[in-house]
Design a protein around this motif. Structure first.
Motif, PDB file in Angstrom:
ATOM      1  N   ASP A  66      15.777  12.237  33.623  1.00 42.16           N
ATOM      2  CA  ASP A  66      14.859  12.724  32.650  1.00 42.16           C
ATOM      3  C   ASP A  66      13.694  11.675  32.582  1.00 42.16           C
ATOM      4  N   SER A  67      14.214  10.468  32.637  1.00 38.15           N
ATOM      5  CA  SER A  67      13.379   9.244  32.573  1.00 38.15           C
ATOM      6  C   SER A  67      12.538   9.241  34.036  1.00 38.15           C
ATOM      7  N   LEU A  68      13.298   9.274  35.063  1.00 35.25           N
ATOM      8  CA  LEU A  68      12.552   8.985  36.316  1.00 35.25           C
ATOM      9  C   LEU A  68      11.494   9.920  36.540  1.00 35.25           C
ATOM     10  N   GLN A  69      11.614  11.347  36.274  1.00 35.60           N
ATOM     11  CA  GLN A  69      10.625  12.323  36.457  1.00 35.60           C
ATOM     12  C   GLN A  69       9.018  11.810  36.086  1.00 35.60           C
ATOM     13  N   LEU A  70       8.982  11.049  34.976  1.00 32.33           N
ATOM     14  CA  LEU A  70       7.723  10.603  34.464  1.00 32.33           C
ATOM     15  C   LEU A  70       7.046   9.937  35.681  1.00 32.33           C
ATOM     16  N   LEU A  71       7.537   9.223  36.597  1.00 32.06           N
ATOM     17  CA  LEU A  71       6.978   8.581  37.732  1.00 32.06           C
ATOM     18  C   LEU A  71       6.021   9.312  38.684  1.00 32.06           C
ATOM     19  N   ASP A  72       6.423  10.777  38.849  1.00 29.59           N
ATOM     20  CA  ASP A  72       5.737  11.502  39.702  1.00 29.59           C
ATOM     21  C   ASP A  72       4.379  11.810  38.881  1.00 29.59           C
ATOM     22  N   LEU A  73       4.197  11.773  37.696  1.00 27.31           N
ATOM     23  CA  LEU A  73       3.264  12.074  37.088  1.00 27.31           C
ATOM     24  C   LEU A  73       2.325  10.985  36.837  1.00 27.31           C
ATOM     25  N   ALA A  74       2.519  10.008  37.158  1.00 29.03           N
ATOM     26  CA  ALA A  74       1.671   8.714  37.103  1.00 29.03           C
ATOM     27  C   ALA A  74       2.101   7.820  38.138  1.00 29.03           C
ATOM     28  N   PRO A  75       2.052   8.345  39.538  1.00 25.64           N
ATOM     29  CA  PRO A  75       2.435   7.318  40.556  1.00 25.64           C
ATOM     30  C   PRO A  75       1.828   6.165  40.787  1.00 25.64           C
ATOM     31  N   SER A  76       0.537   5.997  40.223  1.00 22.04           N
ATOM     32  CA  SER A  76      -0.265   4.982  40.610  1.00 22.04           C
ATOM     33  C   SER A  76      -0.225   3.781  39.356  1.00 22.04           C
ATOM     34  N   LYS A  77       0.326   4.361  38.403  1.00 20.83           N
ATOM     35  CA  LYS A  77       0.293   3.357  37.166  1.00 20.83           C
ATOM     36  C   LYS A  77       1.402   2.358  37.336  1.00 20.83           C
ATOM     37  N   LYS A  78       0.773   0.974  36.762  1.00 19.86           N
ATOM     38  CA  LYS A  78       1.762  -0.412  36.960  1.00 19.86           C
ATOM     39  C   LYS A  78       2.084  -0.669  35.670  1.00 19.86           C
ATOM     40  N   ILE A  79       1.342  -0.642  34.532  1.00 23.38           N
ATOM     41  CA  ILE A  79       1.459  -1.146  33.251  1.00 23.38           C
ATOM     42  C   ILE A  79       1.846  -0.136  32.343  1.00 23.38           C
ATOM     43  N   TRP A  80       3.138  -0.014  31.925  1.00 24.59           N
ATOM     44  CA  TRP A  80       3.572   0.884  30.959  1.00 24.59           C
ATOM     45  C   TRP A  80       3.903   0.187  29.525  1.00 24.59           C
ATOM     46  N   VAL A  81       3.703   1.044  28.509  1.00 21.15           N
ATOM     47  CA  VAL A  81       4.319   0.782  27.364  1.00 21.15           C
ATOM     48  C   VAL A  81       5.172   1.822  26.812  1.00 21.15           C
ATOM     49  N   ASP A  82       6.579   1.520  26.436  1.00 23.01           N
ATOM     50  CA  ASP A  82       7.348   2.588  26.083  1.00 23.01           C
ATOM     51  C   ASP A  82       7.492   2.396  24.563  1.00 23.01           C
ATOM     52  N   PHE A  83       7.217   3.277  23.678  1.00 20.90           N
ATOM     53  CA  PHE A  83       7.678   3.278  22.314  1.00 20.90           C
ATOM     54  C   PHE A  83       8.773   3.683  21.814  1.00 20.90           C
ATOM     55  N   GLY A  84       9.544   2.844  20.918  1.00 21.36           N
ATOM     56  CA  GLY A  84      10.753   3.259  20.571  1.00 21.36           C
ATOM     57  C   GLY A  84      11.857   3.261  21.537  1.00 21.36           C
ATOM     58  N   SER A  85      11.849   2.274  22.219  1.00 26.35           N
ATOM     59  CA  SER A  85      12.836   2.163  23.576  1.00 26.35           C
ATOM     60  C   SER A  85      14.233   2.396  23.427  1.00 26.35           C
ATOM     61  N   GLY A  86      14.882   2.125  22.288  1.00 29.71           N
ATOM     62  CA  GLY A  86      16.278   2.370  21.796  1.00 29.71           C
ATOM     63  C   GLY A  86      17.222   1.895  22.804  1.00 29.71           C
ATOM     64  N   GLY A  87      17.919   2.881  23.556  1.00 27.82           N
ATOM     65  CA  GLY A  87      18.935   2.594  24.483  1.00 27.82           C
ATOM     66  C   GLY A  87      18.273   2.395  25.972  1.00 27.82           C
ATOM     67  N   GLY A  88      16.793   2.550  25.983  1.00 30.38           N
ATOM     68  CA  GLY A  88      16.371   2.277  27.268  1.00 30.38           C
ATOM     69  C   GLY A  88      15.573   3.270  28.019  1.00 30.38           C
ATOM     70  N   PHE A  89      15.488   4.508  27.286  1.00 34.92           N
ATOM     71  CA  PHE A  89      14.987   5.833  27.831  1.00 34.92           C
ATOM     72  C   PHE A  89      13.665   5.956  27.213  1.00 34.92           C
ATOM     73  N   PRO A  90      12.635   6.142  28.041  1.00 37.20           N
ATOM     74  CA  PRO A  90      12.800   6.123  29.498  1.00 37.20           C
ATOM     75  C   PRO A  90      12.409   4.634  30.042  1.00 37.20           C
ATOM     76  N   GLY A  91      12.057   3.874  29.223  1.00 35.83           N
ATOM     77  CA  GLY A  91      11.588   2.445  29.510  1.00 35.83           C
ATOM     78  C   GLY A  91      12.440   1.570  30.436  1.00 35.83           C
ATOM     79  N   VAL A  92      13.512   1.267  30.244  1.00 40.44           N
ATOM     80  CA  VAL A  92      14.261   0.426  31.324  1.00 40.44           C
ATOM     81  C   VAL A  92      14.553   1.225  32.441  1.00 40.44           C
ATOM     82  N   VAL A  93      14.681   2.626  32.561  1.00 41.06           N
ATOM     83  CA  VAL A  93      14.863   3.321  33.719  1.00 41.06           C
ATOM     84  C   VAL A  93      13.697   3.143  34.614  1.00 41.06           C
ATOM     85  N   LEU A  94      12.597   3.373  33.974  1.00 39.09           N
ATOM     86  CA  LEU A  94      11.139   3.081  34.581  1.00 39.09           C
ATOM     87  C   LEU A  94      11.025   1.599  35.221  1.00 39.09           C
ATOM     88  N   ALA A  95      11.545   0.690  34.362  1.00 34.33           N
ATOM     89  CA  ALA A  95      11.154  -0.664  34.879  1.00 34.33           C
ATOM     90  C   ALA A  95      12.230  -1.139  36.110  1.00 34.33           C
TER      91      ALA A  95
END
Length: 232
Positions: A66-95
């Motif tokens: 569910d988290s990984l699918q975001l990469l295909d919507l922003a394939p060239s993006k390098k600097i991300w901010v994940d609000f309320g990362s909690g258990g790490g979804f989607p932030g840690v997975v993206l990282a």
């Protein structure tokens, strides 16, 4: 109860992992990092409620893919901010996935100290490209010095609040990607009371009733209607 929930039989996890990676393929190196992350999450889940116990047998599809699918919507993006990362979804997975992208980094914003500690440990064991900010979302704009390419959030707050938090970043050129559930249309209706937005909706690859709200432009409809602050 939590301990039993965290002890998922290996064949179930293996089957779910295979299904998830078929939906969102990754390199063998990223797969290894994600495996370390999942093992850590299951260990911490015994003491800290990081995800709903009922979702653990489908951890890979419900959370990782569910988290990984975001990469295909922003394939060239390098600097991300994940609000309320909690258990790490989607932030840690993206990282974990962005380790192989030169210059990539994910800012994980979490105000709960226990969850922030988990995020730091997740970064350590996976060597993910990320920084943890123990802070409320409303306080984070000025802390991030670099230009932000993409803003994310998952199962965190009503859409109109997320849009308000994302607005300063989107105004400077960032994209916003918010993972939402089956009530997305109602949330969009509410959000348009406060914001001029042109959302693009993407159905989640992982099935169910999940949606991704993509925003490239946010403008205040009524500046006095929104007060920025730590509401999530």
């Amino acid at each position: 109860m939590a301990k039993a929930a965290a002890e998922i039989p290996s064949p179930i996890l293996a089957s779910d992992k295979a299904a998830a990676l078929a939906l969102t393929p990754v390199s063998s190196e990223t797969e290894a990092r994600l495996e370390r992350y999942v093992a850590l999450l299951l260990e911490w889940q015994i003491k800290t409620n990081l995800v709903a116990p009922s979702t653990l047998p489908h951890l890979w599809t419900r959370h990782i893919s569910d988290s990984l699918q975001l990469l295909d919507l922003a394939p060239s993006k390098k600097i991300w901010v994940d609000f309320g990362s909690g258990g790490g979804f989607p932030g840690v997975v993206l990282a974990c996935a962005l380790v192989e992208t030169p210059g990539a980094n994910v800012h994980l914003v979490e105000r709960n100290a226990k969850k922030a500690a988990f995020l730091r440990e997740a970064i350590r064991v996976t060597s993910a490209s990320a920084i943890v900010h123990l802070a409320g979302i409303g306080d984070i704009v000025d802390r991030i010095g670099s230009r932000v390419d993409c803003v994310t959030a998952r199962a965190l707050a009503p859409l109109h609040q997320l849009v308000g938090f994302a607005e300063p970043f989107v105004r400077d050129g960032a994209k916003a990607l918010f993972l939402k559930g089956q009530d997305v249309e109602a949330e969009l209706t509410e959000a348009t009371k406060y914001w001029n937005i042109q959302p693009r909706l993407h159905s989640s690859r992982t099935g169910g009733h999940g949606w991704i709200v993509e925003l490239d432009r946010i403008e205040r409809r009524n500046p006095s209607a929104i007060t920025h602050g730590d509401r999530a």
